[in-house]
Scaffold this motif. Structure first.
Motif, PDB file in Angstrom:
ATOM      1  N   ARG A   1       0.843  -1.202   0.000  1.00 19.99           N
ATOM      2  CA  ARG A   1       0.000   0.000   0.000  1.00 19.99           C
ATOM      3  C   ARG A   1       0.877   1.250   0.000  1.00 19.99           C
ATOM      4  NH1 ARG A   1      -4.923  -1.254   4.352  1.00 19.99           N
ATOM      5  NH2 ARG A   1      -6.012  -2.736   3.001  1.00 19.99           N
ATOM      6  N   THR A   2       0.376   2.329  -0.610  1.00 20.90           N
ATOM      7  CA  THR A   2       1.101   3.601  -0.562  1.00 20.90           C
ATOM      8  C   THR A   2       0.147   4.742  -0.271  1.00 20.90           C
ATOM      9  OG1 THR A   2       2.863   4.876  -1.629  1.00 20.90           O
ATOM     10  CG2 THR A   2       0.966   4.295  -3.006  1.00 20.90           C
ATOM     11  N   PHE A   3       0.729   5.841   0.209  1.00 24.39           N
ATOM     12  CA  PHE A   3      -0.046   7.043   0.503  1.00 24.39           C
ATOM     13  C   PHE A   3       0.148   8.060  -0.630  1.00 24.39           C
ATOM     14  CE2 PHE A   3      -0.181  11.372   2.282  1.00 24.39           C
ATOM     15  CZ  PHE A   3      -1.508  11.405   2.641  1.00 24.39           C
TER      16      PHE A   3
ATOM     17  N   GLY B   1      -8.502   3.811   0.566  1.00 27.93           N
ATOM     18  CA  GLY B   1      -8.819   4.909   1.474  1.00 27.93           C
ATOM     19  C   GLY B   1      -8.889   6.209   0.704  1.00 27.93           C
ATOM     20  N   LEU B   2      -9.854   7.076   1.064  1.00 27.91           N
ATOM     21  CA  LEU B   2     -10.034   8.338   0.334  1.00 27.91           C
ATOM     22  C   LEU B   2     -10.749   9.350   1.216  1.00 27.91           C
ATOM     23  CD1 LEU B   2     -10.191   9.951  -2.450  1.00 27.91           C
ATOM     24  CD2 LEU B   2     -12.430   8.903  -2.712  1.00 27.91           C
ATOM     25  N   LYS B   3     -10.171  10.525   1.384  1.00 20.23           N
ATOM     26  CA  LYS B   3     -10.890  11.609   2.064  1.00 20.23           C
ATOM     27  C   LYS B   3     -10.352  12.959   1.631  1.00 20.23           C
ATOM     28  CE  LYS B   3      -8.008  11.097   6.210  1.00 20.23           C
ATOM     29  NZ  LYS B   3      -7.977  10.795   7.644  1.00 20.23           N
TER      30      LYS B   3
ATOM     31  N   MET C   1      -5.286   9.765  -0.075  1.00 18.30           N
ATOM     32  CA  MET C   1      -5.685   8.448  -0.581  1.00 18.30           C
ATOM     33  C   MET C   1      -4.696   7.372  -0.165  1.00 18.30           C
ATOM     34  SD  MET C   1      -6.596   9.441  -4.513  1.00 18.30           S
ATOM     35  CE  MET C   1      -5.294  10.629  -4.698  1.00 18.30           C
ATOM     36  N   VAL C   2      -5.191   6.151  -0.074  1.00 17.06           N
ATOM     37  CA  VAL C   2      -4.316   4.989   0.045  1.00 17.06           C
ATOM     38  C   VAL C   2      -4.622   4.075  -1.132  1.00 17.06           C
ATOM     39  CG1 VAL C   2      -3.658   2.992   1.439  1.00 17.06           C
ATOM     40  CG2 VAL C   2      -4.214   5.164   2.557  1.00 17.06           C
ATOM     41  N   TRP C   3      -3.591   3.722  -1.870  1.00 12.13           N
ATOM     42  CA  TRP C   3      -3.718   2.834  -3.029  1.00 12.13           C
ATOM     43  C   TRP C   3      -2.987   1.535  -2.755  1.00 12.13           C
ATOM     44  CZ3 TRP C   3      -6.882   3.607  -7.123  1.00 12.13           C
ATOM     45  CH2 TRP C   3      -7.402   4.894  -7.299  1.00 12.13           C
ATOM     46  N   GLU C   4      -3.541   0.439  -3.264  1.00 13.36           N
ATOM     47  CA  GLU C   4      -2.990  -0.895  -3.015  1.00 13.36           C
ATOM     48  C   GLU C   4      -2.686  -1.602  -4.334  1.00 13.36           C
ATOM     49  OE1 GLU C   4      -4.619  -3.563   0.295  1.00 13.36           O
ATOM     50  OE2 GLU C   4      -5.526  -4.417  -1.522  1.00 13.36           O
ATOM     51  N   GLY C   5      -1.633  -2.397  -4.325  1.00 16.09           N
ATOM     52  CA  GLY C   5      -1.309  -3.206  -5.501  1.00 16.09           C
ATOM     53  C   GLY C   5       0.138  -3.669  -5.455  1.00 16.09           C
ATOM     54  N   ASP C   6       0.463  -4.631  -6.301  1.00 17.25           N
ATOM     55  CA  ASP C   6       1.844  -5.104  -6.402  1.00 17.25           C
ATOM     56  C   ASP C   6       2.751  -3.944  -6.806  1.00 17.25           C
ATOM     57  OD1 ASP C   6       1.509  -7.691  -5.688  1.00 17.25           O
ATOM     58  OD2 ASP C   6       1.398  -8.475  -7.739  1.00 17.25           O
ATOM     59  N   GLY C   7       3.787  -3.703  -6.035  1.00 12.98           N
ATOM     60  CA  GLY C   7       4.773  -2.675  -6.403  1.00 12.98           C
ATOM     61  C   GLY C   7       4.219  -1.267  -6.458  1.00 12.98           C
ATOM     62  N   VAL C   8       3.128  -1.003  -5.737  1.00 14.30           N
ATOM     63  CA  VAL C   8       2.437   0.281  -5.891  1.00 14.30           C
ATOM     64  C   VAL C   8       3.270   1.477  -5.409  1.00 14.30           C
ATOM     65  CG1 VAL C   8       1.177   0.209  -3.688  1.00 14.30           C
ATOM     66  CG2 VAL C   8       0.192   1.440  -5.633  1.00 14.30           C
ATOM     67  N   VAL C   9       4.179   1.268  -4.445  1.00 12.56           N
ATOM     68  CA  VAL C   9       4.948   2.411  -3.927  1.00 12.56           C
ATOM     69  C   VAL C   9       5.818   2.998  -5.047  1.00 12.56           C
ATOM     70  CG1 VAL C   9       6.677   3.179  -2.260  1.00 12.56           C
ATOM     71  CG2 VAL C   9       4.953   1.520  -1.555  1.00 12.56           C
ATOM     72  N   ALA C  10       6.622   2.153  -5.664  1.00  8.73           N
ATOM     73  CA  ALA C  10       7.518   2.634  -6.732  1.00  8.73           C
ATOM     74  C   ALA C  10       6.724   3.031  -7.976  1.00  8.73           C
ATOM     75  CB  ALA C  10       8.540   1.559  -7.076  1.00  8.73           C
TER      76      ALA C  10
ATOM     77  N   LEU D   1       8.665   2.066   0.962  1.00 10.76           N
ATOM     78  CA  LEU D   1       7.692   1.239   1.683  1.00 10.76           C
ATOM     79  C   LEU D   1       7.532   1.688   3.140  1.00 10.76           C
ATOM     80  CD1 LEU D   1       5.797  -1.116   1.174  1.00 10.76           C
ATOM     81  CD2 LEU D   1       7.667  -2.674   1.736  1.00 10.76           C
ATOM     82  N   GLU D   2       8.659   1.948   3.824  1.00 14.30           N
ATOM     83  CA  GLU D   2       8.584   2.348   5.238  1.00 14.30           C
ATOM     84  C   GLU D   2       7.916   3.719   5.367  1.00 14.30           C
ATOM     85  OE1 GLU D   2      12.105   1.926   3.859  1.00 14.30           O
ATOM     86  OE2 GLU D   2      11.124  -0.030   3.714  1.00 14.30           O
ATOM     87  N   THR D   3       8.241   4.632   4.438  1.00 10.77           N
ATOM     88  CA  THR D   3       7.605   5.955   4.442  1.00 10.77           C
ATOM     89  C   THR D   3       6.103   5.797   4.232  1.00 10.77           C
ATOM     90  OG1 THR D   3       9.565   6.568   3.161  1.00 10.77           O
ATOM     91  CG2 THR D   3       7.948   8.302   3.587  1.00 10.77           C
ATOM     92  N   ALA D   4       5.723   4.907   3.329  1.00  5.25           N
ATOM     93  CA  ALA D   4       4.303   4.678   3.043  1.00  5.25           C
ATOM     94  C   ALA D   4       3.578   4.217   4.298  1.00  5.25           C
ATOM     95  CB  ALA D   4       4.155   3.646   1.929  1.00  5.25           C
TER      96      ALA D   4
END
Ligand code: UDP
Length: 149
Positions: free
Chosen positions: A3-5, A34-36, A73-82, A120-123
């Motif tokens: 997941r990423t922010f 997540g979304l607001k 927002m929070v987005w999810e997926g394989d390799g989503v951070v990069a 990843l850790e920042t996310a």
């Protein structure tokens, strides 16, 4: 699943780029969990950017981020951070490739439309800072087999 922010900054919201930006992440195949939209309290802005608090642009950055609504927002997926960082483009929009969000919609580093976690850790830190657990949806889109084999 990673997941990423991601946050659309006040310039992106004011310029009505929210739908366009969300559309790019959806079309890529990532999942919105997540979304607001919110006015960002100064304390949250300062915590979010605390690694930059010795930079000359820090005060201006905090003023900008708290100057109008932000879409978090929070987005999810394989390799989503990069991958999100690639979709977003380089920090300085004049160096961002065309086809990236900053490359297509921005020209100035202080008005670069969007934020995305850089690792990843920042996310993980940023997601916990901006969202509570109950604000995040654990779900699997039914189209998943058409995105992942
Ligand atoms: N920023 C700025 N002036 C600068 C460098 C950065 O206003 O000279 C702002 C800009 O909004 C940027 C944010 O500070 O997106 C965070 O900087 P960072 O280097 O972490 O870039 P990012 O991860 O957002 O690409």
């Amino acid at each position: 699943m990673e997941r990423t922010f991601v946050a659309i900054k006040p310039d992106g919201v004011q310029r009505k780029l929210v739908g366009e930006i969300i559309g790019r992440f959806e079309a890529k195949g990532f999942t919105l969990v997540g979304l607001k939209q919110m006015m960002v309290p100064k304390e949250l802005a300062e915590k979010h950017y605390e690694a930059l608090n010795d930079k000359p642009f820090f005060n201006g950055l905090i003023e900008f981020i708290t100057s109008g609504p932000v879409v978090a927002m929070v987005w999810e997926g394989d390799g989503v951070v990069a991958s999100a960082r690639k979709l977003i483009g380089a920090t300085n929009p004049l160096a961002s490739e065309p086809g990236t969000i900053r490359g297509d919609f921005a020209v100035n580093v202080g008005r670069n439309v969007i934020h995305g976690s850089d690792a990843l850790e920042t996310a993980q830190r940023e997601i916990a800072l901006w969202f509570s657990e109950e604000q995040l949806s654990d779900w699997t889109p039914t189209m998943m087999p058409w995105i992942h084999e």
